[in-house]
Motif scaffolding. Structure first.
Motif, PDB file in Angstrom:
ATOM      1  N   THR A  20       0.825  -1.210   0.000  1.00  0.00           N
ATOM      2  CA  THR A  20       0.000   0.000   0.000  1.00  0.00           C
ATOM      3  C   THR A  20       0.854   1.254   0.000  1.00  0.00           C
ATOM      4  O   THR A  20       0.620   2.195  -0.763  1.00  0.00           O
ATOM      5  N   SER A  21       1.869   1.252   0.873  1.00  0.00           N
ATOM      6  CA  SER A  21       2.743   2.430   0.962  1.00  0.00           C
ATOM      7  C   SER A  21       3.524   2.634  -0.335  1.00  0.00           C
ATOM      8  O   SER A  21       3.741   3.772  -0.770  1.00  0.00           O
ATOM      9  N   SER A  22       3.914   1.543  -0.974  1.00  0.00           N
ATOM     10  CA  SER A  22       4.636   1.655  -2.245  1.00  0.00           C
ATOM     11  C   SER A  22       3.733   2.232  -3.329  1.00  0.00           C
ATOM     12  O   SER A  22       4.167   3.068  -4.135  1.00  0.00           O
ATOM     13  N   THR A  23       2.468   1.810  -3.345  1.00  0.00           N
ATOM     14  CA  THR A  23       1.507   2.331  -4.325  1.00  0.00           C
ATOM     15  C   THR A  23       1.260   3.813  -4.112  1.00  0.00           C
ATOM     16  O   THR A  23       1.196   4.598  -5.072  1.00  0.00           O
ATOM     17  N   THR A 194       1.571  18.941   1.414  1.00  0.00           N
ATOM     18  CA  THR A 194       2.033  18.818   2.795  1.00  0.00           C
ATOM     19  C   THR A 194       1.850  17.404   3.321  1.00  0.00           C
ATOM     20  O   THR A 194       2.788  16.814   3.889  1.00  0.00           O
ATOM     21  N   VAL A 195       0.646  16.859   3.142  1.00  0.00           N
ATOM     22  CA  VAL A 195       0.384  15.494   3.605  1.00  0.00           C
ATOM     23  C   VAL A 195       1.292  14.505   2.886  1.00  0.00           C
ATOM     24  O   VAL A 195       1.873  13.602   3.513  1.00  0.00           O
ATOM     25  N   GLY A 196       1.439  14.683   1.581  1.00  0.00           N
ATOM     26  CA  GLY A 196       2.282  13.785   0.801  1.00  0.00           C
ATOM     27  C   GLY A 196       3.741  13.847   1.214  1.00  0.00           C
ATOM     28  O   GLY A 196       4.414  12.820   1.315  1.00  0.00           O
ATOM     29  N   ASP A 197       4.237  15.072   1.462  1.00  0.00           N
ATOM     30  CA  ASP A 197       5.641  15.217   1.856  1.00  0.00           C
ATOM     31  C   ASP A 197       5.895  14.644   3.247  1.00  0.00           C
ATOM     32  O   ASP A 197       6.968  14.080   3.510  1.00  0.00           O
ATOM     33  N   LEU A 198       4.916  14.800   4.145  1.00  0.00           N
ATOM     34  CA  LEU A 198       5.042  14.179   5.466  1.00  0.00           C
ATOM     35  C   LEU A 198       5.091  12.658   5.341  1.00  0.00           C
ATOM     36  O   LEU A 198       5.903  11.996   5.995  1.00  0.00           O
ATOM     37  N   PHE A 199       4.218  12.128   4.494  1.00  0.00           N
ATOM     38  CA  PHE A 199       4.172  10.678   4.310  1.00  0.00           C
ATOM     39  C   PHE A 199       5.473  10.154   3.715  1.00  0.00           C
ATOM     40  O   PHE A 199       6.059   9.182   4.207  1.00  0.00           O
ATOM     41  N   LYS A 200       5.932  10.799   2.650  1.00  0.00           N
ATOM     42  CA  LYS A 200       7.109  10.269   1.971  1.00  0.00           C
ATOM     43  C   LYS A 200       8.382  10.443   2.799  1.00  0.00           C
ATOM     44  O   LYS A 200       9.275   9.585   2.739  1.00  0.00           O
ATOM     45  N   TYR A 203       8.309   7.680   5.076  1.00  0.00           N
ATOM     46  CA  TYR A 203       8.612   6.483   4.282  1.00  0.00           C
ATOM     47  C   TYR A 203      10.114   6.360   4.058  1.00  0.00           C
ATOM     48  O   TYR A 203      10.693   5.268   4.200  1.00  0.00           O
ATOM     49  N   PHE A 204      10.764   7.479   3.715  1.00  0.00           N
ATOM     50  CA  PHE A 204      12.212   7.460   3.481  1.00  0.00           C
ATOM     51  C   PHE A 204      12.967   6.994   4.727  1.00  0.00           C
ATOM     52  O   PHE A 204      13.900   6.196   4.637  1.00  0.00           O
TER      53      PHE A 204
END
Length: 265
Positions: A20-23, A194-200, A203-204
């Motif tokens: 899911t996280s990869s998708t 913002t949400v996407g950058d926090l998530f990634k 993830y990193f």
């Protein structure tokens, strides 16, 4: 049937989370631009969006693709870069079409082959943007091929790719500051940034990606939060955008797609 049952039994919660996280990583990067794309198309107005955002992301993701050949990071991150480049080209194509159609008096065409620095990234045809990207990609590909065994070059390439990407929202931030307005900018786009950058960034860190990834990811989050602060600071201020729209439609000089690029009087 037994084979299918064995495959199903091997599916675990950690694997589902990983998939899911990869998708999300692959497709999540382009998601914030969908509402901006729809807003530009609906209003037939590209003034609120800075095309320098597209320039930043095209260069960053092209370098990041080349970085993969020197330091094999996860494939979802590679796929994300490829999909992002496609999305940026779609954004440019829309802005060029909208800007050209919105001109009451058509000015002279400005193309990449003019090699006029005053109109860099303010060309009036989509092909010019494609030509520029192809030339940059070719030059950097040859350089990377020649220096592929150089650890220093590969590390610098990775840092530049991620640092440039971290600067993607800076053109929008500067545009907002100059206009003292966020009119025409999709707030939903910035929230999704913002949400996407926090998530990634998370993830990193969890996936132990190269340091360039999570350091620059944190910088992106900081810039996103600054733009959200501008939304509150310039709330209700729409006058600069209206004034600019009026002057744009009555000026005969050539137009590009970026609202940040100066036009000669």
């Amino acid at each position: 049937m037994d084979y299918i049952l064995e495959e199903v039994q091997e599916i675990t919660i950690p694997k589902v989370i990983k998939w899911t996280s990869s998708t999300v990583m692959i497709f999540g990067g382009v998601a914030p631009f969908i509402p901006q794309y729809r807003e530009i198309k609906k209003k037939n107005d590209a003034e609120g969006f800075s095309l320098y955002v597209c320039l930043v992301l095209l260069i960053a993701n092209t370098l990041r693709i080349l970085f993969w050949f020197g330091k094999r990071y996860e494939l979802p991150l590679l796929a994300q870069s490829m999909i992002m480049n496609v999305m940026m080209l779609l954004m440019i194509h829309l802005c060029v079409r909208v800007k050209n159609r919105g001109q009451i008096i058509r000015g002279p065409d400005r193309v990449f082959t003019d090699f006029d620095w005053k109109y860099f990234w303010a060309w009036t045809d989509f092909q010019s943007y494609v030509d520029f990207l192809l030339i940059v990609s070719l030059i950097m590909s040859l350089l990377t091929f020649l220096l592929l065994d150089s650890v220093i070059y590969i590390e610098i390439l990775g840092f530049l790719a991620l640092f440039i990407e971290a600067m993607l929202a800076v053109p929008q931030l500067i545009r907002n500051f100059k206009q003292k307005s966020t009119e025409g900018m999709s707030i939903l786009m910035v929230l999704m940034w913002t949400v996407g950058d926090l998530f990634k960034t998370t993830y990193f860190v969890l996936r132990e990606a190269p340091a360039q990834f999570w350091l620059c990811g944190g910088l992106q989050v900081l810039i996103d939060l600054t733009i959200l602060g501008q939304v509150q600071l310039y709330k209700g201020n729409t006058a600069p955008h209206v004034s600019r729209q009026s002057s744009y439609h009555h000026r005969p000089s050539g137009g590009g797609c970026s609202s940040d690029h100066p036009r000669p009087d």
